[in-house]
Design an enzyme around this catalytic site. Structure first.
Site, PDB file in Angstrom:
ATOM      1  N   THR A  70       1.005  -1.206  -0.075  1.00  0.00           N
ATOM      2  CA  THR A  70       0.026  -0.101   0.000  1.00  0.00           C
ATOM      3  C   THR A  70       0.907   1.213   0.067  1.00  0.00           C
ATOM      4  O   THR A  70       0.646   2.325  -0.673  1.00  0.00           O
ATOM      5  CB  THR A  70      -1.081   0.116   1.197  1.00  0.00           C
ATOM      6  OG1 THR A  70      -1.736  -1.097   1.182  1.00  0.00           O
ATOM      7  CG2 THR A  70      -1.688   1.439   1.228  1.00  0.00           C
ATOM      8  N   ASN A 144      -6.677 -10.316  -7.070  1.00  0.00           N
ATOM      9  CA  ASN A 144      -6.789 -10.749  -5.588  1.00  0.00           C
ATOM     10  C   ASN A 144      -7.831 -11.375  -5.161  1.00  0.00           C
ATOM     11  O   ASN A 144      -8.104 -12.122  -4.109  1.00  0.00           O
ATOM     12  CB  ASN A 144      -6.431  -9.562  -4.519  1.00  0.00           C
ATOM     13  CG  ASN A 144      -7.296  -8.444  -4.647  1.00  0.00           C
ATOM     14  OD1 ASN A 144      -7.614  -7.837  -5.825  1.00  0.00           O
ATOM     15  ND2 ASN A 144      -7.910  -8.126  -3.709  1.00  0.00           N
ATOM     16  N   GLN A 174      -0.134 -10.375  -5.324  1.00  0.00           N
ATOM     17  CA  GLN A 174      -0.670 -11.736  -5.495  1.00  0.00           C
ATOM     18  C   GLN A 174       0.171 -12.670  -6.475  1.00  0.00           C
ATOM     19  O   GLN A 174      -0.056 -13.706  -6.528  1.00  0.00           O
ATOM     20  CB  GLN A 174      -1.988 -11.766  -6.047  1.00  0.00           C
ATOM     21  CG  GLN A 174      -3.051 -11.029  -4.891  1.00  0.00           C
ATOM     22  CD  GLN A 174      -3.165 -11.722  -3.419  1.00  0.00           C
ATOM     23  OE1 GLN A 174      -2.576 -13.149  -3.270  1.00  0.00           O
ATOM     24  NE2 GLN A 174      -3.513 -11.202  -2.354  1.00  0.00           N
ATOM     25  N   SER A 194       4.045  -7.157  -0.998  1.00  0.00           N
ATOM     26  CA  SER A 194       4.095  -7.150   0.519  1.00  0.00           C
ATOM     27  C   SER A 194       4.656  -8.624   0.879  1.00  0.00           C
ATOM     28  O   SER A 194       4.209  -9.377   0.364  1.00  0.00           O
ATOM     29  CB  SER A 194       2.768  -7.095   1.150  1.00  0.00           C
ATOM     30  OG  SER A 194       2.392  -5.711   0.854  1.00  0.00           O
ATOM     31  N   CYS A 317      -8.743  -6.449   2.802  1.00  0.00           N
ATOM     32  CA  CYS A 317      -8.599  -5.134   2.838  1.00  0.00           C
ATOM     33  C   CYS A 317      -9.972  -4.144   2.863  1.00  0.00           C
ATOM     34  O   CYS A 317     -10.093  -3.211   3.167  1.00  0.00           O
ATOM     35  CB  CYS A 317      -7.678  -4.370   1.840  1.00  0.00           C
ATOM     36  SG  CYS A 317      -6.157  -5.214   2.031  1.00  0.00           S
TER      37      CYS A 317
END
Length: 379
Positions: A70, A144, A174, A194, A317
């Site tokens: 993010t 995702n 992803q 991430s 999220c």
């Protein structure tokens, strides 16, 4: 417990935790300090950065360590969209991209939201959408919610051939650690990951930037060559490199295993009435989206929760919202179908027996809910 929410987060691997522990016990100094202890940490950080570049085939660019995708997405997009112009993106981007571009529109920019065809965004649609003042194309590598893999390399090459000045960014959250990621072949200008999505630790990520000067989002001490101030989370970064290296090793075997898990699950569920499989030829096997007629996805999630079978509805999220998923709407599902959708996400560490047991519990739970509602009524 059977955990089928790996698209939301993955369990840290033992070796990842050991790498983090080693840094906290042995190399815990500030890498910006001038003394020898600080320099030892600085050079450890440099070695890890170079290793990640090699693992991702991204030596032509720079790796900026962040708190997660993010932050990386915001850093890249907000830096390059500093003037009014035009952006091309998809209708099913993650909220981190979507919300930044909505803010850009509010500030006077223009955005084209492409609809997927058979799940993916096509090269032809992107090229057709290019305008004279197009600044950027932002397309996720793997979605995702439905797991479709966009042909990023082909699209990026076609865009650059048409207009070399258009920047190309991809959310790779992803994809990283699940499928091969070759940043040189993708030829993107920016790519974000991430660590917790591939068995690393939460609060750690990276932004890859290829031959481009960015304006920092976070100002302060000038770390990360001035692009991301704040003392680096060295332990989390070292752990991220360990996780990425583990996931890339024997990736073909891991992919084949995950595909077998998905196929086993589908085989166990194939007799269910009122089930729609939201799967496309370009879907990676890690994510399986299932829609159930006349059922609420949230109810199904909570009933499975009581059996310690952990699935989700849409992206974690945004799973607390009660609106239908943008992704599911984009692939043509009605609001009713979208609200009756659950997402199962698999991992190579799981066993076939666990997936069989989970699928049988899902089947029994769906049939129980259908009976409570007076039996399956059809569409």
């Amino acid at each position: 417990m059977i955990y089928l929410d790996n698209a939301a987060t993955t369990q840290p691997l033992p070796e990842v935790l050991e790498a983090y522990k080693r840094m906290q016990l042995e190399l815990w100094a500030n890498p910006s300090s001038l003394h020898e202890f600080g320099e030892d940490v600085f050079f450890e950080l440099k070695e890890v950065r170079d290793s990640i570049k090699n693992l991702l085939h991204g030596r032509e660019g720079d790796i900026i360590f962040t708190s997660g995708a993010t932050e990386g997405i915001n850093t890249f997009l907000r830096s390059v969209l500093r003037r009014e112009g035009h952006v091309i993106t998809s209708a099913y981007e993650h909220a981190a991209v979507h919300q930044v571009l909505k803010a850009y529109e509010a500030e006077g920019g223009r955005v084209t939201y492409l609809q997927p065809e058979h799940g993916i965004i096509t090269k032809e649609a992107v090229l057709e959408a290019i305008q004279e003042d197009t600044l950027l194309v932002a397309l996720m590598h793997v979605n995702n919610e439905i797991g479709v893999k966009n042909p990023i390399a082909d699209i990026c090459r076609a865009v650059k051939a048409r207009r070399s000045d258009i920047l190309f960014f991809s959310d790779g959250v992803q994809a990283g650690g699940k499928i091969p990621v070759d940043l040189q072949s993708l030829a993107v200008d920016g790519y974000a990951l991430s660590a917790h999505k591939f068995h690393g630790l939460k609060g750690t990520g990276l932004l890859y930037v290829r031959n481009l000067h960015l304006h920092p989002l976070i100002l302060g001490g000038g770390q990360e060559n001035g692009l991301r101030s704040g003392t680096q989370n060295v332990g989390g970064i070292v752990a991220m490199e360990e996780a990425l290296r583990h996931c890339i090793k024997d990736m073909d075997q891991k992919l084949a295993h995950v595909e077998s898990l998905r196929n086993i699950c589908l085989e166990e569920l194939k007799e269910l009435k009122g089930m729609k499989v939201n799967q496309f030829p370009e879907s990676i096997p890690h994510i399986l989206s299932l829609s159930f007629t006349d059922l609420k996805g949230e109810v199904l999630v909570h009933m499975l929760d009581q059996k310690k079978i952990y699935v989700n509805t849409k992206s974690a999220c945004s799973s607390t919202g009660h609106k239908a998923s943008r992704t599911l709407q984009a692939i043509g599902l009605s609001d009713r179908e979208a609200m009756g959708t659950i997402r199962l996400s698999f991992d190579s560490t799981q066993s076939e027996e666990d997936i069989r047991r989970a699928a049988r519990e899902i089947r029994a739970t769906v049939e129980e809910l259908q009976q409570r509602m007076g039996g399956f009524r059809g569409v």
